[in-house]
Design a protein around this motif. Structure first.
Motif, PDB file in Angstrom:
ATOM      1  N   PHE A  11      -1.625 -14.996  11.610  1.00 28.94           N
ATOM      2  CA  PHE A  11      -3.073 -15.178  11.487  1.00 28.94           C
ATOM      3  C   PHE A  11      -3.749 -14.140  10.583  1.00 28.94           C
ATOM      4  O   PHE A  11      -4.927 -13.840  10.774  1.00 28.94           O
ATOM      5  N   ALA A  12      -3.032 -13.576   9.613  1.00 31.01           N
ATOM      6  CA  ALA A  12      -3.624 -12.533   8.764  1.00 31.01           C
ATOM      7  C   ALA A  12      -4.833 -13.050   7.981  1.00 31.01           C
ATOM      8  O   ALA A  12      -5.805 -12.319   7.775  1.00 31.01           O
ATOM      9  N   PRO A  68      -4.910  -8.274  15.675  1.00 29.12           N
ATOM     10  CA  PRO A  68      -4.180  -9.255  14.870  1.00 29.12           C
ATOM     11  C   PRO A  68      -3.063  -9.919  15.673  1.00 29.12           C
ATOM     12  O   PRO A  68      -2.598  -9.369  16.672  1.00 29.12           O
ATOM     13  N   GLN A  69      -2.670 -11.087  15.244  1.00 25.08           N
ATOM     14  CA  GLN A  69      -1.509 -11.784  15.800  1.00 25.08           C
ATOM     15  C   GLN A  69      -0.668 -12.281  14.642  1.00 25.08           C
ATOM     16  O   GLN A  69      -1.208 -12.569  13.560  1.00 25.08           O
ATOM     17  N   ILE A  70       0.639 -12.392  14.890  1.00 23.70           N
ATOM     18  CA  ILE A  70       1.544 -12.922  13.867  1.00 23.70           C
ATOM     19  C   ILE A  70       1.068 -14.312  13.414  1.00 23.70           C
ATOM     20  O   ILE A  70       0.677 -15.124  14.263  1.00 23.70           O
ATOM     21  N   THR A 116     -10.155 -10.186  14.392  1.00 26.96           N
ATOM     22  CA  THR A 116     -10.725  -9.132  13.536  1.00 26.96           C
ATOM     23  C   THR A 116     -10.096  -7.783  13.850  1.00 26.96           C
ATOM     24  O   THR A 116      -9.790  -7.004  12.945  1.00 26.96           O
ATOM     25  N   HIS A 117      -9.954  -7.508  15.139  1.00 27.09           N
ATOM     26  CA  HIS A 117      -9.453  -6.192  15.551  1.00 27.09           C
ATOM     27  C   HIS A 117      -8.106  -6.261  16.258  1.00 27.09           C
ATOM     28  O   HIS A 117      -7.431  -5.256  16.411  1.00 27.09           O
ATOM     29  N   GLY A 138     -13.142 -10.336   9.575  1.00 27.37           N
ATOM     30  CA  GLY A 138     -13.636  -8.995   9.252  1.00 27.37           C
ATOM     31  C   GLY A 138     -14.767  -9.067   8.239  1.00 27.37           C
ATOM     32  O   GLY A 138     -15.767  -8.354   8.344  1.00 27.37           O
ATOM     33  N   ALA A 139     -14.599  -9.941   7.260  1.00 24.14           N
ATOM     34  CA  ALA A 139     -15.635 -10.125   6.238  1.00 24.14           C
ATOM     35  C   ALA A 139     -16.932 -10.623   6.864  1.00 24.14           C
ATOM     36  O   ALA A 139     -18.019 -10.109   6.576  1.00 24.14           O
ATOM     37  N   SER A 143     -18.725  -7.832   9.018  1.00 26.96           N
ATOM     38  CA  SER A 143     -19.417  -6.807   8.225  1.00 26.96           C
ATOM     39  C   SER A 143     -20.598  -7.403   7.464  1.00 26.96           C
ATOM     40  O   SER A 143     -21.618  -6.737   7.261  1.00 26.96           O
ATOM     41  N   SER A 189      -7.767 -13.015  10.347  1.00 24.10           N
ATOM     42  CA  SER A 189      -8.226 -11.639  10.573  1.00 24.10           C
ATOM     43  C   SER A 189      -9.123 -11.188   9.432  1.00 24.10           C
ATOM     44  O   SER A 189     -10.229 -10.675   9.649  1.00 24.10           O
ATOM     45  N   ALA A 190      -8.637 -11.360   8.203  1.00 25.00           N
ATOM     46  CA  ALA A 190      -9.378 -10.877   7.032  1.00 25.00           C
ATOM     47  C   ALA A 190     -10.753 -11.529   6.925  1.00 25.00           C
ATOM     48  O   ALA A 190     -11.765 -10.835   6.724  1.00 25.00           O
ATOM     49  N   VAL A 191     -10.814 -12.832   7.065  1.00 25.34           N
ATOM     50  CA  VAL A 191     -12.111 -13.489   6.876  1.00 25.34           C
ATOM     51  C   VAL A 191     -13.045 -13.223   8.055  1.00 25.34           C
ATOM     52  O   VAL A 191     -14.262 -13.109   7.880  1.00 25.34           O
TER      53      VAL A 191
END
Lengths: 198, 198
Positions: free
Chosen positions: A123-124, A119-121, A116-117, A131-132, A135, A127-129
């Motif tokens: 795994f975008a 990132p690694q190559i 979430t905070h 974060g979702a 929140s 990361s996005a999900v």
């Protein structure tokens, strides 16, 4: 306590279910391949059917959620859905539907991760999900009624999944014992709307 | 600088486009209802067609993105898609597709909002998709090539949208001038992977 674990056949789910069961809690182990109660969290019908079978419960823990892992150049609208359906809406729907089955003062514990905070190559999508989900947890905490709590556990790379280590350079692995503590904080603490990290 | 603004017919987009144009930048104003270049960001075909029409550019700013706003009890898998398609994948697809059209050292500036970390009743869908966009921005920043940057601007409730004030009790409104500064930091600064707040 009557505890539902979704993703009970995975590394985390199996470990956690065994520990909690050993302490006398009633564990209901569900997953896509579970013997008794199967669930495909990408289907709201499947989630609904799972809760109908289970009946009232005190806590739900999810440790499941697929995402697209692979080169950035291959990431597109289509494979982004893997994380949206698997890890984001899968978990969100467990809450939106499960709130009608959970006992008052019950708790939901979802799973996110350090991506979430940090990132690694490759795994975008994760990361996005993540974060979702984080929140959503904060928002759901002010909406859920009857004292129902919700938190997310956000580990780093898991000690028992060493095949992931090369993709998380320098990240201190979360041990299974640490992971157990993180889940305990959500299950048996009083906090809500928290992202619980090692 | 050749700057594309997606959502140029909205409050924020119009203000920002006017200011930047006044300084001599070339502004390409797109939206669902734009006169020259229309775009529906829920469609990857529409996004692709927009970039084909525009040609190379230096910066893209999005100020658009619908979400489901309404009582928690009405929130479900279906209306959650409004935010996923409108604000989450709409913006993510602008980057995934736009990276093939943007000039080296160009920048993407997406829009999120305070709801990512400070939820409000009725806005769980917006919180979740904001969280997704913010974590995507962090992940994309380490993946994008050729010096291309990406940031998100995260205002509180906007001064020029007073009809929202009752839903954001105690939140200090972001003025249009402040908003302009936030976008300037992303457009003309050197930072990448940042969530820019007032």
């Amino acid at each position: 306590m009557r505890i539902v674990i979704v993703g009970a056949s995975g590394t985390m789910g199996t470990y956690l279910a065994d520990v909690l069961e050993g302490e006398g809690h009633e564990l209901i182990r569900t997953s896509r391949s579970a013997k008794e109660i199967q669930v495909d969290t990408t289907s709201t019908q499947s989630i609904e059917a799972m809760f109908e079978k289970i009946g009232p419960f005190d806590a739900l823990v999810t440790t499941a959620g697929e995402t697209f892992v692979g080169p950035w150049k291959n990431l597109n609208d289509q494979n982004f859905k893997k994380g949206i359906e698997g890890k984001m809406m899968g978990q969100i729907n467990l809450v939106l539907i499960g709130q009608h089955y959970i006992n008052p003062k019950g708790s939901f514990t979802l799973i996110t991760g350090a991506l979430t905070h940090e990132p690694q190559i490759n795994f975008a999508n994760a990361s996005a999900v993540n974060g979702a989900v984080e929140s959503f947890v904060k928002a759901a905490a002010i909406e859920l009624q009857n004292g129902i709590r919700i938190n997310a556990v956000s580990p780093s790379v898991i000690e028992n999944s060493p095949h992931y280590f090369p993709y998380f350079p320098g990240e201190i692995p979360t041990t299974m014992k640490q992971l157990e503590y993180l889940f305990r904080k959500s299950l048996f603490g009083a906090g809500t709307g928290n992202i619980i990290k090692p």
